[in-house]
Design an enzyme around this catalytic site. Structure first.
Site, PDB file in Angstrom:
ATOM      1  CD  GLN A 105     -10.466   1.012   6.222  1.00  0.00           C
ATOM      2  OE1 GLN A 105      -8.988   0.983   6.101  1.00  0.00           O
ATOM      3  NE2 GLN A 105     -10.923  -0.011   5.638  1.00  0.00           N
ATOM      4  CG  HIS A 171      -6.002  -0.423   3.108  1.00  0.00           C
ATOM      5  ND1 HIS A 171      -5.637  -0.987   2.262  1.00  0.00           N
ATOM      6  CD2 HIS A 171      -7.134  -0.954   3.856  1.00  0.00           C
ATOM      7  CE1 HIS A 171      -6.340  -2.385   2.107  1.00  0.00           C
ATOM      8  NE2 HIS A 171      -7.226  -1.850   3.237  1.00  0.00           N
ATOM      9  CD  GLU A 265       1.494 -11.276   5.954  1.00  0.00           C
ATOM     10  OE1 GLU A 265       1.269 -11.614   5.061  1.00  0.00           O
ATOM     11  OE2 GLU A 265       2.208 -10.541   6.129  1.00  0.00           O
ATOM     12  CE1 TYR A 275       8.369  -8.561   8.209  1.00  0.00           C
ATOM     13  CE2 TYR A 275       9.280  -6.582   7.554  1.00  0.00           C
ATOM     14  CZ  TYR A 275       9.368  -7.581   8.385  1.00  0.00           C
ATOM     15  OH  TYR A 275      10.296  -7.507   9.370  1.00  0.00           O
ATOM     16  CE1 TYR A 286     -11.699  -8.206   2.281  1.00  0.00           C
ATOM     17  CE2 TYR A 286     -10.809  -6.303   0.734  1.00  0.00           C
ATOM     18  CZ  TYR A 286     -10.565  -6.905   2.135  1.00  0.00           C
ATOM     19  OH  TYR A 286      -9.985  -6.456   3.029  1.00  0.00           O
TER      20      TYR A 286
END
Length: 391
Positions: A105, A171, A265, A275, A286
């Protein structure tokens, strides 16, 4: 009706009937959320637009940044920056990027012009960088001068580089936004180290950061007095924030982030707030197993809205264009998983209503409103689409 069009193909009607999400609206911190039960479909907001191919050849169009003259800058996650001149469909590579670690990613990520870019020509961008200690890479924020012809970057300035490089390919975050007080905000995901980075203020990852435009750390950041803390941190306890928008009129920073299996979210980002990831979440592993039993916890911010099952949200765009009366004044975010765009009505920090638009459009990675007033979509595997209202 929504049509998919290219310059050499006929219109094709987009299909309907995709799965959507259960969500909670306006969940206060430290309180049990009110769930919307038995939620099978979002209300559909019909648009009479054609999705016209503006450019092909970008596989993962991570960001689209409009220029004042009508050109577009487009980041390809594999590590290329493209210029799309107005009134053309031909992409040209922009030179002057740093070394980029394109993996998983990671790669070339977000783009953001300085708010006074006409004068200073600064382009800010985030990317996966292997600089620093350890194998692998982490997210970096850089700015560079964009040439008058928009074809070259120069005067590179590295503003921030996340420490603790990792060979994990997930991420990285990362979006970039400016407020109207001279600060730049950007995000770094937890880098796949769920139980290490997000709750540890001495480590990068799972955070949203705030800097002066030149990369200096503001003296009023929340953790500047805390020993060994990352002083650039503005908020923490995040998983993978990939959408941000600042409502400068109401001084609200909005962000959304990917959950695991469930629990995506939408958050209002507050100074110094936690958070909760991974101590609280509406999602599960998963595999379907639990990693926490908590959905709310004292001292941790609950989301304004969450989606289960996960919709895989990407970019965010607040629409101001008169070309789309039904969308003007709404906040758009894209569902990569279910191939639709969510249009949110917001008021005073609350979500009033959520609609589904452009159902079946594809895996939308990026959103932008050009200086021409058109909305542009970066769609994985399809390139760049321009939404043209039917006449």
């Amino acid at each position: 009706m929504i049509n998919l069009m290219s310059h050499n193909t006929h219109p094709k009607l987009i299909s309907a009937g995709l799965a959507v999400a259960i969500f909670a609206i306006n969940a206060p911190a430290h309180a049990k959320s009110d769930y919307v039960k038995n939620y099978k479909q979002l209300d559909t907001l019909s648009l009479s637009v054609n999705a016209v191919t503006a450019a092909e050849g970008v596989v993962i169009p991570w960001a689209i940044e409009p220029l004042a003259n009508g050109d577009l800058l487009i980041s390809e996650r594999s590590g290329a920056l493209f210029l799309l001149p107005k009134n053309t469909t031909k992409l040209t590579k922009v030179s002057g990027l740093p070394d980029i670690d394109a993996n998983g990613q990671g790669g070339l990520l977000d783009l953001a012009l300085h708010t006074d870019s006409k004068q200073n020509q600064w382009l800010y961008f985030s990317y996966a960088s292997s600089e620093g200690k350890g194998s692998g890479s982490n997210t970096a924020l850089m700015r560079a001068k964009l040439s008058d012809d928009h074809m070259q970057l120069s005067d590179q300035q590295l503003l921030y580089k996340g420490e603790h490089n990792s060979t994990k390919g997930q991420h990285y975050g990362s979006r970039i936004v400016f407020d109207d007080e001279g600060y730049v905000y950007f995000s770094i995901g937890d880098r796949g180290s769920r139980d290490i980075n997000p709750q540890d203020l001495t480590r990068d990852g799972g955070k949203i950061y705030r800097l002066h435009e030149n990369g200096n750390i503001p003296s009023d950041n929340p953790f500047v007095e805390q020993k060994n803390a990352k002083h650039a941190v503005w908020s923490y306890g995040h998983r993978n924030p990939q959408g941000m928008w600042i409502d400068n009129q109401n001084n609200i920073l909005w962000s959304h982030e990917h959950g695991p299996r469930g629990g995506d979210e939408l958050n209002i980002i507050k100074k110094g707030a936690n958070y909760g990831w991974p101590l609280v979440s509406y999602g599960v592993n998963y595999s379907g197993t639990k990693f926490t039993d908590l959905k709310e916890k004292d001292g941790m911010q609950s989301p304004v809205l969450h989606w289960t099952p996960s919709i895989a949200p990407s970019d965010m765009l607040y629409v101001t264009s008169d070309k789309y009366p039904k969308l003007k004044g709404k906040l758009l975010l894209a569902s990569m998983k279910f191939a639709f765009i969510s249009a949110l009505e917001i008021s005073k920090g609350k979500v009033v209503k959520q609609y589904k638009v452009l159902d079946g459009i594809g895996r939308v990675r990026s959103l932008a409103q050009g200086s021409d007033g058109f909305i542009y979509l970066g769609i994985d595997g399809q390139g760049i689409k321009r939404l043209e209202p039917e006449t």
